[in-house]
Scaffold this active site. Structure first.
Site, PDB file in Angstrom:
ATOM      1  CD  GLU A 179       7.922   1.801 -11.642  1.00 17.41           C
ATOM      2  OE1 GLU A 179       8.042   1.984 -10.418  1.00 17.41           O
ATOM      3  OE2 GLU A 179       6.872   2.076 -12.278  1.00 17.41           O
ATOM      4  CG  ASP A 184       2.084  -0.306 -12.123  1.00 20.68           C
ATOM      5  OD1 ASP A 184       1.922  -0.460 -10.907  1.00 20.68           O
ATOM      6  OD2 ASP A 184       3.050   0.337 -12.606  1.00 20.68           O
TER       7      ASP A 184
HETATM    8  N1  ADE Z   1       2.400   3.383  -6.963  1.00 18.33           N
HETATM    9  C1  ADE Z   1       1.464   3.201  -7.895  1.00 18.33           C
HETATM   10  N2  ADE Z   1       2.012   2.850  -9.053  1.00 18.33           N
HETATM   11  C2  ADE Z   1       3.346   2.794  -8.855  1.00 18.33           C
HETATM   12  C3  ADE Z   1       4.462   2.484  -9.666  1.00 18.33           C
HETATM   13  N3  ADE Z   1       4.324   2.158 -10.956  1.00 18.33           N
HETATM   14  N4  ADE Z   1       5.688   2.544  -9.126  1.00 18.33           N
HETATM   15  C4  ADE Z   1       5.839   2.886  -7.859  1.00 18.33           C
HETATM   16  N5  ADE Z   1       4.835   3.185  -7.040  1.00 18.33           N
HETATM   17  C5  ADE Z   1       3.591   3.135  -7.530  1.00 18.33           C
HETATM   18 ZN    ZN Z   2       3.333  -0.695  -9.187  1.00 15.82          ZN
END
Ligand code: ADE
Ligand code: ZN
Length: 335
Positions: free
Chosen positions: A197, A275
């Site tokens: 990410e 998400d």
């Molecule tokens: N917890 C909630 N959303 C998240 C994300 N996008 N990346 C990592 N941890 C998370």
């Molecule tokens: Zn996430």
């Protein structure tokens, strides 16, 4: 196209239940629990939803979760999410929850999971939405804390399908959690992990080779490594991609540059997810619309992404077939 997006039966595979906490409900629950929120109003709170990176978001997200105390709170949070996705024709969802965010404040594991499970049962009964539960470990905490959480989960093993890894990514590689995920798999849980990410492709490699994941959450930065893309594609390891999240957290500079089409072109099993919809400006349909409009996706592209989702669920084969038949029936009549 908007009608098509609204009506196509969808599955969501990457959703943090704490990230579906809408400000209106947050104020209501805070009031009920006599907890003060540092923002004066819903509007003031919403105005704070402006993030430069993952950590800035997480700080606000964990602060919001602090008002959740009782089983009723977790039920209300979860059932509100189900009502919302029901309006969007999401027919199956796999929900992540972060037990440590709550148990570290003295809320019992049983309080959290009972509230969520009651909402799942009610959603199945009233709305016909099926769901699975994914317990996520917070990677900014140590492996011992994850082990303690795993231990607490065992009593509820039948309610939990998979275990994941989330929170601050950079500096917290999957390899740090090797031992606990060895035990997670030994206990019969499936495995997912946020990787790529913000973190580098190496973290995706580690999630695959060390944690033996069944899916990667996000995975965007895999595209920087052609060998990794080949492994993900050849092994059909799904990526649960979250377009609006990527823009809100500035992992993608603008939606027009989102890599979802590239992912499809490279043979990756990419899926669309929300998400943390209460924080990132939209649920499933808003995510579909954003990429469809910005990248000029066709109905066939959206069908492919949706089919990828159903194929990537943790449902039994026969259950998958049943949902895919619904999708195919819709597509046949609306193409
Ligand atoms: N917890 C909630 N959303 C998240 C994300 N996008 N990346 C990592 N941890 C998370
Ligand atoms: Zn996430």
């Amino acid at each position: 196209m908007e009608n098509f997006i609204q009506q196509i039966p969808k599955a969501e595979l990457h959703l943090h239940i704490e990230g579906s906490f809408e400000p209106e409900l947050m104020f209501k629950i805070a009031d009920r629990n006599k907890i003060k929120i540092k923002y004066k109003s819903v509007d003031e709170l919403k105005a704070a939803y402006n993030f430069n990176n993952l950590q800035e978001f997480l700080d606000i997200y964990y602060a919001g979760a602090n008002v959740l105390l009782t089983e009723q709170d977790f039920y209300d949070l979860t059932y509100s999410y189900f009502k919302k996705i029901n309006e969007q024709n999401v027919i199956h969802t796999e929900i992540m929850f972060d037990p440590q965010t709550h148990t570290d404040r003295g809320v019992k594991f049983s309080t959290v999971i009972n509230g969520i499970k009651n909402a799942q049962d009610k959603a199945k009964e009233e709305l016909g939405i099926t769901s699975k539960l994914i317990m996520s470990f917070l990677r900014h905490l140590d492996e011992q804390s994850a082990f303690n959480t795993l231990e607490q989960s065992l009593e509820y093993k039948d309610w939990i399908t998979a275990v994941g890894l989330d929170s601050s990514e950079i500096g917290y590689p999957p390899s740090k959690f090797k031992k606990v995920f060895d035990e997670v798999r030994k206990q019969g849980y499936l495995v997912v992990a946020h990787a790529g990410e913000e973190g580098p492709p190496e973290y995706v490699w580690e999630a695959i080779n060390i944690l033996d994941v069944n899916r990667i959450d996000h995975g965007n930065r895999s595209l920087e490594d052609n060998n990794l893309v080949k492994i993900l594609a050849d092994n059909k390891i799904p990526l649960t991609v979250c377009p609006l999240s990527n823009v809100k957290l500035r992992n993608v500079d603008k939606i027009e540059n989102h890599p979802i089409r590239t992912m499809l072109n490279q043979g990756l099993v990419a899926t669309i997810n929300s998400d943390d919809p209460a924080y990132f400006g939209g649920y499933m349909n808003e995510n579909y619309s954003a990429v469809a409009n910005a990248l000029d996706l066709s109905k066939e592209d959206l069908y492919q992404l949706t089919l990828n989702s159903f194929n990537s669920t943790f449902l039994e084969e026969n259950e998958k077939v049943e949902l895919i038949n619904k999708l195919d029936e819709f597509y046949k009549n609306n193409n």
